[in-house]
Every structure is written in C-alpha cells, then in structure tokens.
Write a protein that holds these residues in place. Structure first.
Motif, PDB file in Angstrom:
ATOM      1  N   TRP A 163       3.210   5.860  -2.909  1.00 26.32           N
ATOM      2  CA  TRP A 163       4.431   6.595  -3.246  1.00 26.32           C
ATOM      3  C   TRP A 163       4.575   6.704  -4.770  1.00 26.32           C
ATOM      4  O   TRP A 163       4.917   7.766  -5.287  1.00 26.32           O
ATOM      5  CB  TRP A 163       5.634   5.892  -2.632  1.00 26.32           C
ATOM      6  N   GLN A 164       4.310   5.597  -5.474  1.00 24.39           N
ATOM      7  CA  GLN A 164       4.466   5.589  -6.928  1.00 24.39           C
ATOM      8  C   GLN A 164       3.510   6.551  -7.626  1.00 24.39           C
ATOM      9  O   GLN A 164       3.880   7.208  -8.592  1.00 24.39           O
ATOM     10  CB  GLN A 164       4.268   4.178  -7.478  1.00 24.39           C
ATOM     11  N   ILE A 165       2.285   6.656  -7.112  1.00 18.15           N
ATOM     12  CA  ILE A 165       1.337   7.544  -7.793  1.00 18.15           C
ATOM     13  C   ILE A 165       1.262   8.930  -7.154  1.00 18.15           C
ATOM     14  O   ILE A 165       0.569   9.803  -7.654  1.00 18.15           O
ATOM     15  CB  ILE A 165      -0.069   6.914  -7.889  1.00 18.15           C
ATOM     16  N   SER A 216      -2.989  19.777   5.159  1.00 17.64           N
ATOM     17  CA  SER A 216      -1.535  19.575   5.208  1.00 17.64           C
ATOM     18  C   SER A 216      -0.983  18.946   3.942  1.00 17.64           C
ATOM     19  O   SER A 216       0.204  19.065   3.664  1.00 17.64           O
ATOM     20  CB  SER A 216      -1.168  18.704   6.399  1.00 17.64           C
ATOM     21  N   GLN A 217      -1.846  18.246   3.181  1.00 12.39           N
ATOM     22  CA  GLN A 217      -1.424  17.575   1.948  1.00 12.39           C
ATOM     23  C   GLN A 217      -0.229  16.643   2.188  1.00 12.39           C
ATOM     24  O   GLN A 217       0.713  16.578   1.391  1.00 12.39           O
ATOM     25  CB  GLN A 217      -1.084  18.596   0.859  1.00 12.39           C
ATOM     26  N   THR A 218      -0.251  15.917   3.289  1.00 13.76           N
ATOM     27  CA  THR A 218       0.821  14.983   3.641  1.00 13.76           C
ATOM     28  C   THR A 218       0.905  13.868   2.601  1.00 13.76           C
ATOM     29  O   THR A 218      -0.111  13.251   2.281  1.00 13.76           O
ATOM     30  CB  THR A 218       0.541  14.351   5.019  1.00 13.76           C
ATOM     31  N   PRO A 219       2.102  13.600   2.067  1.00 11.47           N
ATOM     32  CA  PRO A 219       2.239  12.430   1.184  1.00 11.47           C
ATOM     33  C   PRO A 219       1.901  11.168   1.982  1.00 11.47           C
ATOM     34  O   PRO A 219       2.504  10.903   3.024  1.00 11.47           O
ATOM     35  CB  PRO A 219       3.711  12.453   0.775  1.00 11.47           C
ATOM     36  N   LEU A 228       0.834  -1.205   0.000  1.00  6.49           N
ATOM     37  CA  LEU A 228       0.000   0.000   0.000  1.00  6.49           C
ATOM     38  C   LEU A 228       0.869   1.256   0.000  1.00  6.49           C
ATOM     39  O   LEU A 228       0.639   2.186  -0.780  1.00  6.49           O
ATOM     40  CB  LEU A 228      -0.930  -0.008   1.213  1.00  6.49           C
ATOM     41  N   ALA A 229       1.873   1.286   0.871  1.00  8.28           N
ATOM     42  CA  ALA A 229       2.756   2.453   0.951  1.00  8.28           C
ATOM     43  C   ALA A 229       3.521   2.654  -0.353  1.00  8.28           C
ATOM     44  O   ALA A 229       3.655   3.791  -0.834  1.00  8.28           O
ATOM     45  CB  ALA A 229       3.723   2.297   2.125  1.00  8.28           C
TER      46      ALA A 229
END
Length: 181
Positions: free
Chosen positions: A117-119, A127-130, A112-113
C-alpha cells in the motif's frame, strides 16, 4: 472472558461465511468463463488473477472456523493414551505453538499488505489491481486462525469444551494447567 470468546467465535464465523461466499464466487466466475469460451470463443481477462485471490481467501478465511468446530486433522491417538492432565498439557502446548505460528503469519501478511500500500504496487495483469487489497483481505482472513487458536487456549485453560460436542477438560487437568498467582 465469555464476551471475548463470543467475539472471536463471531469473527471466525464471519470468516467461514466469507470463505463460502468466495468459493461460490470462484464457481460463478469459472462457470462464466466456460460459458463464454464455449458460446462466444471469448474470455474474461481478469479470471486467472481473481481466481488466485479468491482461492487464497477461501483457504485462509475458513481456517479459524474449521478449527473451532474440530474439523482440522489431528492425531488423537497420542493424547488418548496419556493421563487427562498430561493430555491437556500436550493440547495446551500444541495450541500455543499453533497460536505463535499463525500469529506470525498474520503479522507477516499484514506487513506485506501495508508495504505494498505504501509503495503503491499494482498487479502486473491487465486489471492493475492494487495489491494491498487482496493482500489485506488475506491478512484479515489469516487472523481467523490466530484468534481461533487464542480462543482454544483460553477455553483449555478455563476447562471449557474446545469444540461443540467434545467434553471439557476434566478437573485434574484444569488444575494442572492453572497458572501460579
């Protein structure tokens, strides 16, 4: 094998420490939010989002440490009435099932992580946290339980104590679990 068990125990201890630190952070940002609301009628916009992340880390990171210390709820009544060899075999089967389930969970969280990360998925909060950051932390934290189950199985097969203060499996039980060569 001792080195592997020490490394696993160290990783689980680090997970326990991380869980304690995340719990302390939960308390601190919760207290800050209460003080800000009471004193200034203001709020921190990231509180809800980061409370969720921290709560997940507290839960997952502490699991392996607690398993290694014998803190998980278990029903020993069933195994207490069995002969030592059978009780150890039941313990081994249950530990193996726990290892498989927690291993699947760790792998799923890692996938999932990596996918987020890939997309480049980010939180819908301000905050728009990745999202790969908290998801990656959860994946690494869930690995503590998987490794703790692995260490438990190795200790069981070697006839070592499973938890501090608990006796090792008796000699007949160790022989019952030996693998054929």
């Amino acid at each position: 094998m001792r080195i592997v068990l020490r490394l696993i125990d160290g990783y689980c201890l680090a997970g326990g420490i991380l869980a304690a630190l995340a719990l302390a952070a939960l308390f601190l940002i919760g207290a800050a939010e209460i003080l800000l609301r009471y004193a200034f009628s203001a709020s921190l916009p990231f509180i809800v989002e980061y409370n969720g992340y921290l709560l997940g880390i507290v839960f997952m990171a502490g699991l392996g440490y607690v398993l290694g210390r014998g803190g998980h709820i278990r029903v020993r009544v069933a195994t207490a009435s069995l002969p030592p060899g059978a009780a150890t075999a039941v313990e081994a089967v249950c530990t193996l099932l726990g290892l498989l389930i927690s291993g699947y969970l760790s792998l799923a969280l890692l996938r999932l992580a990596l996918g987020t990360w890939q997309i480049g998925t980010v939180s819908y909060f301000a905050s728009q946290t990745p999202l790969y950051l908290p998801q990656g932390a959860m994946a690494l934290a869930s690995l503590t339980l998987t490794l703790a189950f692995l260490a438990r199985l190795l200790r069981l097969l070697a006839g070592q104590p499973l938890e501090p203060g608990r006796p090792a499996a008796p000699e007949p039980a160790r022989r019952a679990l030996e693998l054929p060569e």
